[in-house]
Design an enzyme around this catalytic site. Structure first.
Site, short mmCIF file in Angstrom:
data_model
loop_
_atom_site.label_atom_id
_atom_site.label_comp_id
_atom_site.label_asym_id
_atom_site.label_seq_id
_atom_site.Cartn_x
_atom_site.Cartn_y
_atom_site.Cartn_z
N VAL A 263 0.84 -1.20 0.00
CA VAL A 263 0.00 0.00 0.00
C VAL A 263 0.88 1.25 0.00
CG1 VAL A 263 -2.10 -0.87 1.06
CG2 VAL A 263 -0.18 -0.22 2.51
N GLU A 287 -2.41 -8.21 -2.65
CA GLU A 287 -3.32 -8.08 -1.53
C GLU A 287 -4.34 -6.98 -1.81
OE1 GLU A 287 -0.88 -8.44 2.33
OE2 GLU A 287 -1.53 -6.39 2.10
#
Ligand code: 0RQ
Length: 496
Positions: A263, A287
């Site tokens: 992220v 993910e």
């Protein structure tokens, strides 16, 4: 919400958030949906926090990963969490973890559901699950994340479903739910490419397991990205250059191997960087699915992305909802146990790209602890991918705090990813390729390619003195001095 609860008998179980929150008792183990600020329950946690404000008590909170402010934020404001696992990014929660108020289990995300199933986190009393709809059979259609929800529903004594009408019904069909059997009965996970479907498009459940249903229309509170900095751009360029070179050398096919990216800004910058490259027919086994991946789909360069959550910016989420019919052809959400499965990651040969807080000269990486003691976020999925990927890359700016900290240090103050896992380290200074190198060779590669010029001479001096002091041992260190850079920063506010 009546049309979204397709089993008419279940209409009798529709209650207010306050009534549902009454079911949660002090000390209970509560598992919720949600992974990044996507697909987490909102109405019931807000009502629970209200209750805790009047009559203080605590619960143990288990999720997929970080969640939004209506859950972690609201419960922390009333000091309502005792134990928390497996990942978080909330500022107040972080403060409570680092002041000893909350016991935090920082886990590999692929492992958290099975650790619960094995019994190490006690019996799950309640699962609170955000849903798009409930089928005639009582099965649950998840929303913008899968996370650990399927295991929580399987393990919980009772299930509270929040049917969120802000989530479009077109999400139905975008999930692939597969919960492995536990050892000694586990079978191979039959995924050989990103778009393989192996499970059901819903979370298996039965009407009697659903204790109550709560209507909700509060939206996911996804977070905006920062500006892509010059340093982020540079790191993105270095990695794309490396990958193009890998193709030329025949180490990878023309369309690379499946990409994973963490992220945050660097990750998003790297993925966006692929848009301007000549790479195409890409696939993603990751993910979190971020804005950059929508850019790649729009540019016709990304065939398929498998993940466990959508984690776009607010603009990205809007764009996803507006074009959901097109995007859903290219996207699939799986339980995090599968999206991050070491078995699958090793089999399909993922290119793993995650961010470090600091790296040491030998290639160890700290992703979680500031100055070795204070928790930042957690290891998240970075370890699932780093240990098992075909190519394991870590990014970090070469310095932090306006240059007062070197992110390349003699010894990491905490290690999440060891020298044995890490192939590539990238800073805005350059890219170190550690493959095939022994520790003393790695140290020179890291110092020469990645360290900031202000710290390069200090690092080289340390290495040479450590080599002399240990008579060229396998991994030279001056033990007394190895963490002195951190000590100096804590005493003087600078590593210089
Ligand atoms: O602190 O916020 O006080 O300014 O650390 O650093 O540079 O903004 O980087 O936001 O990308 O986060 C590793 C934490 C990087 C993140 C980490 C300080 C810096 C700043 C944040 P401030 P940046 P990012 C898939 C993969 C682990 C989980 C993971 C992370 C703050 O990427 O949590 O990879 N990763 N999951 O000033 C002291 C240093 C520092 C430092 C930076 N060397 N020393 N402080 N900072 N370097 C996702 C999931 O699993 C869901």
């Amino acid at each position: 919400i009546l049309d979204r609860v397709r089993n008419k008998a279940l209409h009798a179980k529709i209650v207010s958030a306050q009534e549902a929150a009454e079911l949660i008792k002090p000390g209970m183990n509560v598992g919720t949906s949600g992974f990044t600020p996507s697909g987490y329950p909102k109405a019931v946690p807000l009502a629970l926090a209200e209750r805790m404000k009047e009559h203080p008590f605590k619960i143990n909170l288990y999720t997929g990963a970080s969640v939004g402010p209506e859950l972690d934020g609201a419960l922390c404001e009333v000091n309502g969490i005792d134990k928390r696992m497996p990942y978080q990014t909330n500022k107040l929660l972080r403060t409570l973890i680092n002041s000893g108020e909350i016991s935090y289990s920082d886990l590999h995300l692929s492992e958290s559901a099975q650790l619960l199933r094995y019994g190490f986190y006690g019996k799950l009393d309640v699962a609170i699950v955000e849903a798009c709809a409930i089928t005639e059979e009582g099965n649950i259609i998840p929303t913008t994340s899968m996370g650990n929800t399927a295991s929580f529903v399987q393990q919980a004594d009772m299930v509270i479903v929040e049917v969120n009408t802000s989530q479009p019904l077109e999400l139905e069909g975008m999930h692939d739910v597969y919960v492995p059997l536990d050892p000694p009965h586990r079978l191979p996970i039959p995924i050989v490419k990103a778009n393989d479907r192996i499970g059901t498009p819903y979370i298996p459940c039965t009407p009697d397991k659903i204790k109550c249903i709560v209507p909700c229309d509060i939206t996911d509170k996804t977070r905006p990205f920062g500006e892509i900095s010059e340093a982020d751009h540079k790191m993105s360029e270095y990695i794309i250059e490396l990958l193009q070179d890998e193709v030329k050398k025949g180490h990878m096919p023309k369309n690379l191997l499946p990409l994973q990216s963490g992220v945050g800004n660097v990750a998003n910058a790297v993925i966006s960087g692929f848009v301007d490259s000549d790479l195409k027919d890409l696939s993603v086994y990751t993910e979190v699915i971020q804005d950059g991946m929508f850019d790649l789909i729009d540019a016709g360069k990304l065939n398929f992305a498998s993940g466990t959550a959508l984690s776009p910016s607010p603009d990205g989420l809007k764009r996803f909802y507006e074009n959901i019919k097109e995007y859903r052809k290219h996207l699939l959400l799986r339980p995090q146990e599968i999206s991050n499965s070491p078995e699958v990651v090793r089999r399909i040969g993922v290119i793993a790209m995650n961010t470090a807080i600091e790296c040491d000269i030998y290639g160890n990486v700290n992703s979680t602890h500031i100055m070795g003691t204070k928790m930042m976020n957690g290891i998240g999925g970075s370890g699932d991918f780093a240990r098992n990927a075909y190519l394991t890359c870590f990014f970090t700016a070469s310095t932090a705090k306006n240059g007062l900290i070197s992110s390349i240090v003699p010894m990491c103050s905490h290690v999440d990813h060891t020298e044995h896992d890490v192939d590539i380290i990238v800073t805005e200074q350059g890219l170190a390729d550690l493959r095939g190198l022994a520790p003393r060779e790695r140290a020179r590669e890291v110092i020469n390619k990645c360290a900031h010029p202000d710290y390069k001479p200090m690092l080289m001096d340390y290495l040479e003195r450590a080599e002399a002091a240990t008579k060229h041992a396998q991994t030279p260190h001056i033990i007394k001095e190895a963490l002195s850079w951190h000590e100096k920063f804590m005493e003087t506010g600078s590593m210089k």
